[in-house]
Design an enzyme around this catalytic site. Structure first.
Site, short mmCIF file in Angstrom:
data_model
loop_
_atom_site.label_atom_id
_atom_site.label_comp_id
_atom_site.label_asym_id
_atom_site.label_seq_id
_atom_site.Cartn_x
_atom_site.Cartn_y
_atom_site.Cartn_z
N ASP A 43 0.10 -7.63 1.32
CA ASP A 43 0.49 -6.23 1.49
C ASP A 43 2.00 -6.08 1.58
O ASP A 43 2.53 -5.32 2.41
CB ASP A 43 -0.17 -5.62 2.73
CG ASP A 43 -0.07 -4.10 2.75
OD1 ASP A 43 0.14 -3.50 1.68
OD2 ASP A 43 -0.17 -3.51 3.85
N SER A 64 4.56 2.87 7.66
CA SER A 64 4.28 1.65 6.90
C SER A 64 5.49 1.24 6.07
O SER A 64 6.09 2.06 5.36
CB SER A 64 3.08 1.86 5.98
OG SER A 64 1.89 1.98 6.72
N HIS A 85 0.82 -1.22 0.00
CA HIS A 85 0.00 0.00 0.00
C HIS A 85 0.86 1.27 0.00
O HIS A 85 0.33 2.36 -0.24
CB HIS A 85 -0.99 -0.01 1.17
CG HIS A 85 -0.39 0.22 2.52
ND1 HIS A 85 -0.15 -0.78 3.43
CD2 HIS A 85 -0.01 1.37 3.14
CE1 HIS A 85 0.35 -0.27 4.54
NE2 HIS A 85 0.44 1.04 4.39
#
Length: 446
Positions: free
Chosen positions: A178, A260, A148
């Site tokens: 992911d 992230s 992402h």
């Protein structure tokens, strides 16, 4: 100097000071003379006397010294060049004193920071894109991050700990996990420090950890905490479909947007997880963050770098969630579980004898309450693993052993269909959801 207004007891007697009778009452003298009455009152004044206090302090120091010597002689305290050790009731506590020693967080940050990068994903427009993080895997310039972080990017710019920036290209992705691998262009000119890897199977709850990344674009930031829990799993929808997070590491180290893809390291500065998800009502850290375990993440990354399609355990059945409402509507024997809507011919489920209409209620004895629950439980295993599914067939409970297959052929089929439609990238949202339904199940009801 003690304030004269403060009530104090007198220190003692002095030559011209008043005399107290034996009953401690002040003496009052009265003289009577003709035509005159004179009354004399005794006034008691207090003042601080320093000599007695000094003598008392000196006596206290002497007594304290004697006590310490006695404790040392008895073995209650041991004093060495750098240590002070105490033994109380048989327990020994050692306090190490080293004024030149750096703190744990300083040492870990110094080791791990050079292996974490900031990633700027530039979209098609100036307003699109975002900032995330990544970890350096090798000197060839391969960097592991979240899918992402780079999703939909038209260009990627990576900034290293030294402040140098490089363009990067996507090597490969695994949307359902992911995870993604990107590679620096002109990596031979970069001074790269690959991150050291730990074994995430050895983690324990309460273990010290540090999160490293670029929260809110603040590059090379660190935060510390502990491993709050292990084996947290969930499935989250994204713009491209559903990402399945299995066996996640929960931590209270501050993780915010921009972290992230960054590193979660242990007290040796070794990578234990890829920071990926936060649980928050505000969008900012609430002390509940999650990281993908390094063992799983590296397994996916190695497949991508080798040019292979990352594979996952495959059941070969379309699933739906059972709840109290549809259980009543369809007269089902249980009100929770994963309903088998369809079985793929010659797939692992069909080979094991699972039939459409069966309701899976447990995997290896662990209860299953929904289709998502079954998907997550199976994703925690490897291709080729054998699992025992408990299921209801009508009113009868059965246990069936299934050897999980690989979804490689299904992914290739989906990719061919996508390429045939003229798509230059991955699957569309509709294609991805259809893939999940064929892979191990959808998210809907009956």
């Amino acid at each position: 100097m003690i304030d004269d207004k403060t009530p104090q007891r007198p220190d003692g007697l002095a030559g011209d000071e008043p005399h107290f009778a034996s009953n401690s009452e002040p003496t009052v003298e009265t003289t009577v003379m003709p035509a005159m009455h004179t009354e004399t009152r005794t006034v008691v004044k207090t003042k601080s006397r320093k000599l007695p206090i000094f003598l008392a302090s000196l006596l206290g120091l002497a007594v304290g010294s004697v006590l310490v010597i006695a404790l040392v002689m008895s073995g209650a305290f041991r004093i060495t060049g750098t240590n002070v050790e105490s033994a109380v009731s048989g327990a020994t506590q050692t306090i190490e004193i080293d004024p030149e020693d750096t703190t744990l967080s300083e040492a870990v940050a110094a080791k791990a920071l050079p292996s974490v990068v900031s990633i700027t994903a530039q979209g098609e427009t100036e307003d699109s894109g975002g900032i995330g993080s990544g970890v350096i895997l090798d000197t060839d310039g391969n960097i592991l991050t979240n899918y992402h972080v780079i999703e939909g990017a038209s260009a990627l710019v990576v900034r290293t700990d030294s402040g140098d920036s490089y363009e990067a290209e996507v090597v490969g992705t695994d949307e359902s996990s992911d995870l993604a691998v990107i590679r620096l262009q002109d990596a031979e000119d970069a001074d790269l420090t690959p991150i050291d890897l730990a074994d995430s199977d050895d983690l324990t709850v309460g273990e010290w950890v540090m999160a490293i990344g670029s929260p809110f674009g603040n590059e090379q930031s660190v935060s510390t905490g502990i491993v709050s829990a292990l084996y947290r799993s969930t499935a989250l929808q994204s713009t491209s479909g559903t990402s399945i997070y299995a066996n996640m590491i929960q931590t209270d180290a501050a993780i915010n947007p921009g972290n992230s893809g960054g590193a979660l390291v242990n007290d040796e500065g070794k990578l234990i997880g890829i920071n990926s998800v936060i649980e928050s009502y505000s969008g900012s850290s609430s002390g509940v963050g999650f990281a993908i375990p390094v063992n799983y993440a590296i397994n996916i990354a190695d497949q991508i770098i080798a040019g292979e399609t990352p594979v996952h355990p495959y059941l070969g059945a379309s699933l739906m969630s059972v709840n109290a409402y549809n259980a009543r509507q369809n007269n089902l024997a249980v009100d929770s579980g994963a309903y088998v809507a369809e079985v793929t011919a010659d797939g692992p489920a069909a080979t094991a004898g699972i039939e459409a209409g069966d309701i899976v209620t447990a995997v290896d004895g662990e209860p299953i309450s929904s289709a998502d629950g079954l998907i997550i439980a199976l994703r925690e295993h490897e291709v080729g693993d054998k699992v025992t599914l408990t299921l209801m067939r009508g009113k009868d409970e059965k246990e069936i052993e299934v050897e999980l297959g690989s979804d490689e052929a299904l992914q290739a089929e989906q990719q061919d269909a996508s390429d045939g439609n003229g798509s230059s990238g991955g699957m569309t949202e509709e294609e991805f959801l259809r893939y999940l339904e064929q892979y191990m199940g959808g998210r809907g009801g009956f």
